[in-house]
Design a protein around this motif. Structure first.
Motif, PDB file in Angstrom:
ATOM      1  N   ALA A  20      68.722  69.817  86.831  1.00 45.32           N
ATOM      2  CA  ALA A  20      69.060  69.804  88.264  1.00 45.32           C
ATOM      3  C   ALA A  20      67.847  70.170  89.102  1.00 45.32           C
ATOM      4  CB  ALA A  20      70.223  70.759  88.545  1.00 45.32           C
ATOM      5  N   ILE A  30      71.502  64.118  95.548  1.00 49.49           N
ATOM      6  CA  ILE A  30      71.973  65.495  95.714  1.00 49.49           C
ATOM      7  C   ILE A  30      73.358  65.664  95.103  1.00 49.49           C
ATOM      8  CG2 ILE A  30      73.062  65.320  97.974  1.00 49.49           C
ATOM      9  CD1 ILE A  30      70.738  68.130  96.840  1.00 49.49           C
ATOM     10  N   LYS A  31      74.129  64.569  95.066  1.00 50.46           N
ATOM     11  CA  LYS A  31      75.455  64.623  94.448  1.00 50.46           C
ATOM     12  C   LYS A  31      75.324  64.917  92.953  1.00 50.46           C
ATOM     13  CE  LYS A  31      79.694  61.937  93.974  1.00 50.46           C
ATOM     14  NZ  LYS A  31      80.379  60.682  94.272  1.00 50.46           N
ATOM     15  N   LYS A  34      74.152  68.546  92.497  1.00 48.79           N
ATOM     16  CA  LYS A  34      75.265  69.469  92.724  1.00 48.79           C
ATOM     17  C   LYS A  34      76.198  69.499  91.521  1.00 48.79           C
ATOM     18  CE  LYS A  34      78.776  70.788  96.060  1.00 48.79           C
ATOM     19  NZ  LYS A  34      79.403  70.518  97.356  1.00 48.79           N
ATOM     20  N   SER A  35      76.472  68.342  90.962  1.00 45.33           N
ATOM     21  CA  SER A  35      77.345  68.269  89.786  1.00 45.33           C
ATOM     22  C   SER A  35      76.744  69.046  88.616  1.00 45.33           C
ATOM     23  CB  SER A  35      77.575  66.808  89.405  1.00 45.33           C
ATOM     24  OG  SER A  35      78.335  66.722  88.235  1.00 45.33           O
ATOM     25  N   LEU A  37      74.593  71.512  88.777  1.00 47.26           N
ATOM     26  CA  LEU A  37      74.621  72.934  89.122  1.00 47.26           C
ATOM     27  C   LEU A  37      76.021  73.511  88.933  1.00 47.26           C
ATOM     28  CD1 LEU A  37      72.379  73.012  92.328  1.00 47.26           C
ATOM     29  CD2 LEU A  37      71.756  73.745  90.022  1.00 47.26           C
ATOM     30  N   GLU A  38      77.028  72.766  89.356  1.00 50.37           N
ATOM     31  CA  GLU A  38      78.414  73.230  89.216  1.00 50.37           C
ATOM     32  C   GLU A  38      78.821  73.375  87.754  1.00 50.37           C
ATOM     33  OE1 GLU A  38      80.308  71.527  93.378  1.00 50.37           O
ATOM     34  OE2 GLU A  38      80.387  70.254  91.587  1.00 50.37           O
ATOM     35  N   ASN A  88      68.973  74.096 100.758  1.00 50.09           N
ATOM     36  CA  ASN A  88      69.657  72.827 100.930  1.00 50.09           C
ATOM     37  C   ASN A  88      71.125  73.134 101.221  1.00 50.09           C
ATOM     38  OD1 ASN A  88      71.254  70.450 100.269  1.00 50.09           O
ATOM     39  ND2 ASN A  88      69.334  69.582  99.503  1.00 50.09           N
ATOM     40  N   GLU A  90      73.730  71.364 101.439  1.00 52.18           N
ATOM     41  CA  GLU A  90      74.734  70.669 100.631  1.00 52.18           C
ATOM     42  C   GLU A  90      75.043  71.378  99.309  1.00 52.18           C
ATOM     43  OE1 GLU A  90      74.447  66.233 100.600  1.00 52.18           O
ATOM     44  OE2 GLU A  90      72.563  66.659 101.654  1.00 52.18           O
ATOM     45  N   ILE A  91      74.088  72.141  98.802  1.00 54.16           N
ATOM     46  CA  ILE A  91      74.296  72.811  97.512  1.00 54.16           C
ATOM     47  C   ILE A  91      74.212  74.333  97.628  1.00 54.16           C
ATOM     48  CG2 ILE A  91      73.562  70.859  96.101  1.00 54.16           C
ATOM     49  CD1 ILE A  91      70.813  72.243  95.828  1.00 54.16           C
ATOM     50  N   GLN A  92      74.125  74.844  98.847  1.00 49.15           N
ATOM     51  CA  GLN A  92      73.904  76.279  99.032  1.00 49.15           C
ATOM     52  C   GLN A  92      75.003  77.142  98.420  1.00 49.15           C
ATOM     53  OE1 GLN A  92      70.828  77.075 100.407  1.00 49.15           O
ATOM     54  NE2 GLN A  92      71.367  78.941  99.311  1.00 49.15           N
ATOM     55  N   VAL A  94      76.940  76.602  95.737  1.00 51.24           N
ATOM     56  CA  VAL A  94      76.803  76.693  94.281  1.00 51.24           C
ATOM     57  C   VAL A  94      75.523  77.442  93.920  1.00 51.24           C
ATOM     58  CG1 VAL A  94      75.697  74.441  93.892  1.00 51.24           C
ATOM     59  CG2 VAL A  94      77.074  75.451  92.089  1.00 51.24           C
TER      60      VAL A  94
END
Length: 120
Positions: A20, A30-31, A34-35, A37-38, A88, A90-92, A94
């Motif tokens: 990631a 970024i999607k 994020k995946s 990271l999640e 970022n 969008e991912i902050q 996570v």
């Protein structure tokens, strides 16, 4: 978890996390970042909870944890630093959750500053 750290799950989580970071650095989707990271967060949170549960048992084989946390004393701060530098929106969420997990693991690792213990 019964006194053992699931090193396979931990290794997969770290590989996912590093992947990631690489994708984020290369401005990939970024999607997808994020995946990844999640998924790492889910595994690391589960592992953290299992470790806490194990360490709260009456009888603990500290030797099982010693090497893991000795390594963690070196690596956890590095992950905390990298995650703390990510900006970022969008991912902050996570990222903050991962920061929390690594901070908690690092606190436990700090308690393992001595050498391996012999079973008493």
């Amino acid at each position: 978890m019964y006194g053992e750290i699931d090193l396979e799950s931990y290794t997969i989580s770290i590989i996912r996390l590093n992947t990631a970071f690489g994708k984020l650095e290369n401005s990939d989707s970024i999607k997808e970042v994020k995946s990844l990271l999640e998924e790492s967060l889910d595994d690391l949170e589960k592992q953290y909870m299992e470790i806490v549960d194990d360490l709260n048992n009456d009888e603990v084989n500290i030797n099982e944890y010693y090497l893991f946390f000795q390594n963690g004393r070196q690596t956890f701060p590095q992950y905390i630093e990298v995650l703390g530098s990510i900006e970022n929106v969008e991912i902050q969420e996570v990222v903050n959750s991962l920061l929390n997990v690594f901070t908690n693991l690092n606190k436990i690792a700090d308690g393992f500053s001595g050498g391996p213990l012999n079973d008493i």
